[in-house]
Structure formats: C-alpha cells, structure tokens
Design a protein around this motif. Structure first.
Motif, PDB file in Angstrom:
ATOM      1  N   UNK A 203      33.495  50.903  33.427  1.00  0.00           N
ATOM      2  CA  UNK A 203      34.540  51.811  33.890  1.00  0.00           C
ATOM      3  C   UNK A 203      35.038  52.702  32.757  1.00  0.00           C
ATOM      4  N   UNK A 204      35.167  54.001  33.052  1.00  0.00           N
ATOM      5  CA  UNK A 204      35.728  54.969  32.118  1.00  0.00           C
ATOM      6  C   UNK A 204      36.775  55.771  32.885  1.00  0.00           C
ATOM      7  N   UNK A 205      38.014  55.666  32.438  1.00  0.00           N
ATOM      8  CA  UNK A 205      39.119  56.280  33.165  1.00  0.00           C
ATOM      9  C   UNK A 205      38.986  57.794  33.261  1.00  0.00           C
ATOM     10  N   UNK A 206      38.547  58.452  32.216  1.00  0.00           N
ATOM     11  CA  UNK A 206      38.422  59.912  32.259  1.00  0.00           C
ATOM     12  C   UNK A 206      37.329  60.342  33.237  1.00  0.00           C
ATOM     13  N   UNK A 207      36.244  59.576  33.300  1.00  0.00           N
ATOM     14  CA  UNK A 207      35.188  59.877  34.270  1.00  0.00           C
ATOM     15  C   UNK A 207      35.715  59.669  35.685  1.00  0.00           C
ATOM     16  N   UNK A 208      36.494  58.606  35.897  1.00  0.00           N
ATOM     17  CA  UNK A 208      37.047  58.318  37.211  1.00  0.00           C
ATOM     18  C   UNK A 208      37.991  59.431  37.679  1.00  0.00           C
TER      19      UNK A 208
END
Length: 116
Positions: free
Chosen positions: A53-58
């Motif tokens: 999981x990557x918050x910026x990608x999400x």
C-alpha cells in the motif's frame, strides 16, 4: 485496512440517513463515480493486504479514476452515445478482480495461520 472500511460504512450510513435526491441528469455521472471510487477502495484494501500500500498512489488513483470516469460520461453525453458504459465495464471488471484477489489473500493468510 480498517480506515477505508470505516469510511465506507460511515458513507453508507450517512447516505441512508439523509434524504438527498440526485437529479436524473447526473445519474450516469454519479453511478460511474461511485463505481470508480469502489474500485479504488477495494484496490487499496488489496494492496494493503499484499503489503504494497502507498497512500499517495491510493489518493491520486482515487481522484484520477473518478475524474476520468466523469470525463468519459461527459464526452459520451456530448457525443450522444452511451460512452459511460465502457467505464462501467472497465471498473466493474477491476472491482470483481480486486475482490477475487482479496478473497485469495485472506484465504492464504487463514491457511498459514491455521498451519502455524
């Protein structure tokens, strides 16, 4: 993983408790936006379970998917064709794919936990 599920439940509760109606003109836009948002949400849950999981990608994927879906619906309305159906098909396939991967990951984690 609890935060996206919590906000999904909160959004559903708020949606059911309020008496807001959406005009029929915006029904196509809203349906595609909701489907794109659900696709992104379940994609985020899947990547969280996989440990990627990557918050910026999400966050960027959420806004990009919703914007792209709304743009497709708008262009389709301007051209007089049901172009939003392409977005519904694409996001629907991705949604079911993400759900299948989530199910497999959870089953695998359960098997590993059971064997240990």
């Amino acid at each position: 993983m609890l935060l996206p599920a919590l906000f999904l439940i909160l959004g559903l509760v708020l949606g059911f408790l309020t008496n807001i109606t959406i005009p029929d003109v915006y029904a196509n836009y809203l349906s595609i936006a909701v489907l794109a948002a659900l696709d992104t949400l379940f994609g985020g849950i899947r990547t969280q379970l996989e440990g990627k999981f990557d918050q910026s990608v999400f966050v960027s994927g959420f806004f990009f998917n919703v914007s792209l879906a709304a743009l497709l619906a708008f262009i389709g309305v301007q051209l007089g064709i049901d172009l939003y159906l392409a977005a519904i098909f694409a996001f629907g396939v991705r949604l079911f794919n993400n759900m299948a991967i989530i199910r497999r990951v959870l089953l695998e984690k359960h098997r590993i936990k059971k064997n240990n």
